[in-house]
Design a protein around this motif. Structure first.
Motif, PDB file in Angstrom:
ATOM      1  N   ARG A   6      -7.089   7.344  -6.020  1.00 43.21           N
ATOM      2  CA  ARG A   6      -5.993   6.900  -6.887  1.00 43.21           C
ATOM      3  C   ARG A   6      -5.303   5.666  -6.311  1.00 43.21           C
ATOM      4  O   ARG A   6      -4.926   4.767  -7.054  1.00 43.21           O
ATOM      5  N   VAL A   7      -5.151   5.620  -4.994  1.00 45.87           N
ATOM      6  CA  VAL A   7      -4.536   4.455  -4.355  1.00 45.87           C
ATOM      7  C   VAL A   7      -5.440   3.234  -4.517  1.00 45.87           C
ATOM      8  O   VAL A   7      -4.973   2.151  -4.878  1.00 45.87           O
ATOM      9  N   ILE A  28      -5.966  11.499  -3.696  1.00 49.87           N
ATOM     10  CA  ILE A  28      -5.060  10.386  -3.391  1.00 49.87           C
ATOM     11  C   ILE A  28      -5.783   9.103  -2.985  1.00 49.87           C
ATOM     12  O   ILE A  28      -5.472   8.043  -3.534  1.00 49.87           O
ATOM     13  N   ILE A  47       2.449   8.679  -6.447  1.00 47.10           N
ATOM     14  CA  ILE A  47       1.428   9.724  -6.324  1.00 47.10           C
ATOM     15  C   ILE A  47       1.963  10.874  -5.473  1.00 47.10           C
ATOM     16  O   ILE A  47       1.833  12.045  -5.826  1.00 47.10           O
ATOM     17  N   TYR A  74       5.839   9.536   2.239  1.00 44.96           N
ATOM     18  CA  TYR A  74       4.665   9.034   2.948  1.00 44.96           C
ATOM     19  C   TYR A  74       4.573   9.588   4.374  1.00 44.96           C
ATOM     20  O   TYR A  74       3.509  10.091   4.762  1.00 44.96           O
ATOM     21  N   SER A  79      -5.086   2.017  -7.969  1.00 37.80           N
ATOM     22  CA  SER A  79      -3.799   1.353  -8.209  1.00 37.80           C
ATOM     23  C   SER A  79      -3.737  -0.021  -7.541  1.00 37.80           C
ATOM     24  O   SER A  79      -3.032  -0.906  -7.998  1.00 37.80           O
ATOM     25  N   LEU A  80      -4.507  -0.205  -6.449  1.00 45.49           N
ATOM     26  CA  LEU A  80      -4.584  -1.503  -5.781  1.00 45.49           C
ATOM     27  C   LEU A  80      -5.601  -2.425  -6.457  1.00 45.49           C
ATOM     28  O   LEU A  80      -5.716  -3.591  -6.109  1.00 45.49           O
ATOM     29  N   ILE A 115       0.840  -1.201   0.000  1.00 48.54           N
ATOM     30  CA  ILE A 115       0.000   0.000   0.000  1.00 48.54           C
ATOM     31  C   ILE A 115       0.874   1.250   0.000  1.00 48.54           C
ATOM     32  O   ILE A 115       0.649   2.182  -0.781  1.00 48.54           O
ATOM     33  N   GLN A 133       2.279   1.971  -3.304  1.00 50.52           N
ATOM     34  CA  GLN A 133       1.318   2.567  -4.233  1.00 50.52           C
ATOM     35  C   GLN A 133       1.214   4.079  -4.020  1.00 50.52           C
ATOM     36  O   GLN A 133       0.923   4.813  -4.952  1.00 50.52           O
ATOM     37  N   TYR A 134       1.451   4.529  -2.809  1.00 48.88           N
ATOM     38  CA  TYR A 134       1.420   5.964  -2.509  1.00 48.88           C
ATOM     39  C   TYR A 134       2.631   6.697  -3.098  1.00 48.88           C
ATOM     40  O   TYR A 134       2.527   7.866  -3.466  1.00 48.88           O
TER      41      TYR A 134
END
Length: 142
Positions: free
Chosen positions: A114-115, A111, A29, A37, A118-119, A22, A25-26
């Motif tokens: 988008r996360v 965000i 972005i 993060y 992406s997951l 996870i 994935q951030y």
């Protein structure tokens, strides 16, 4: 070897792997926003509460001041926050957003979606994962 000791039977390993995935994935972005993060976590606390002391931020994020101080210095260098000692108690440092820091909030609002994208899971599934995770954490701490 008992079945209990097989990696495939452990709850800790998929949770550990998921946490890393996870956060990974951030990264791209947040890179667009020039944030790491941990910096993003601090910014979220400040977007929610405007001004906080270092200890208040640390308490919310489960970070000690030794970890938080260099992170805050980098955010100050990026002109996203200000750090000022309280006049009533010079040991207490207040952290506040700059106008530039506040402006990042608008970009950040996209965000979570988008996360989730992406997951390759829905926002509902992501919220269910969050709910279960929070339930376990609450039980551990009680």
């Amino acid at each position: 070897m008992t079945d209990q000791l097989k990696l495939a039977n452990q709850v800790c390993f998929p949770v550990y792997t998921l946490a890393k995935e996870i956060i990974n994935q951030y990264r791209p972005i947040l890179k667009e926003m020039d944030l790491t993060y941990p910096q993003y976590l601090v910014m979220m606390v400040l977007w929610e509460s405007k001004e906080q002391t270092v200890s208040e931020i640390g308490e919310k994020l489960n970070l000690d001041s030794g970890t938080l101080t260099p992170l805050l210095k980098r955010l100050e260098t990026k002109k996203l926050i200000t750090r000022k000692r309280k006049k009533t108690d010079e040991r207490v440092v207040a952290i506040a957003l700059t106008p530039e820091g506040f402006e990042k909030k608008e970009m950040a609002e996209l965000i979570p979606e988008r996360v989730a994208e992406s997951l390759n899971i829905s926002m509902e599934e992501l919220n269910e994962l969050k709910r279960i995770t929070e339930k376990v954490i609450k039980k551990i701490k009680s």
